[in-house]
Design an enzyme around this catalytic site. Structure first.
Site, PDB file in Angstrom:
ATOM      1  N   GLU A   1       1.462  25.667 -61.318  1.00 34.05           N
ATOM      2  CA  GLU A   1       0.607  25.890 -60.266  1.00 34.05           C
ATOM      3  C   GLU A   1       0.191  25.003 -58.944  1.00 34.05           C
ATOM      4  O   GLU A   1       1.266  25.832 -57.903  1.00 34.05           O
ATOM      5  CB  GLU A   1      -1.135  25.919 -60.295  1.00 34.05           C
TER       6      GLU A   1
ATOM      7  N   CYS B   1      -5.651  22.312 -60.504  1.00 34.56           N
ATOM      8  CA  CYS B   1      -5.331  23.464 -60.191  1.00 34.56           C
ATOM      9  C   CYS B   1      -6.270  24.903 -59.484  1.00 34.56           C
ATOM     10  O   CYS B   1      -6.375  25.338 -58.614  1.00 34.56           O
ATOM     11  CB  CYS B   1      -3.985  24.066 -60.957  1.00 34.56           C
TER      12      CYS B   1
END
Length: 150
Positions: A56, A87
């Site tokens: 991510e 994330c």
């Protein structure tokens, strides 16, 4: 017929295979706006000696560079594994509109499995969430990877 979410998740799974090919945990992520990829990434923590090099984060960095902005409104993030709290925090800060993930993460998931960061009412931005898209396939890929490593 395959939905748009399933199509993009299948593309994220191809990125996860690239991580697996370099002996990283197979997680892939795509950031999409208006049916176009603006950022893509896969796990590179071992290769880059960087604990923040999750799929991510790599996709967000690529998208921010290509857009010339750290804020990425109107985008959907497709990721093969539920985002962790690191994330998820970055996703919120980037103002991602929607997060679609494959497999849930019962150990570190921050989209509801362990923590709820992505649509927490106390934050100034909340993401729309959809989990379990090709979840069985994404989970199978991760389980097979860890079986081979044991």
């Amino acid at each position: 017929m395959q939905s748009r979410d399933e199509y993009w998740m299948s593309q994220a799974m191809l990125l996860a295979r690239r991580a697996e090919a370099i002996d990283e945990v197979p997680v892939g992520a795509l950031l999409v706006r208006d049916e176009a990829v603006i950022g893509a990434g896969f796990n590179t923590m071992i290769r880059d000696s960087d604990p923040s090099a999750h799929a991510e984060m790599n996709a967000l960095r690529a998208a921010a560079r290509s857009e010339g902005n750290y804020r990425l409104p109107g985008t959907t993030l497709y990721v093969t594994l539920e985002p962790c709290s690191m994330c998820a925090g970055a996703i919120v800060l980037a103002r991602i509109q929607r997060v679609v993930f494959g497999a849930s993460d019962p150990r570190t998931g921050a989209a509801g499995s362990v923590f709820q960061v992505l649509d927490h009412p106390g934050l100034n931005h909340r993401c729309e969430l959809r989990g379990g898209v090709l979840g069985e396939e994404c989970g199978d890929m991760l389980r097979a990877f860890f079986r081979r490593r044991r």
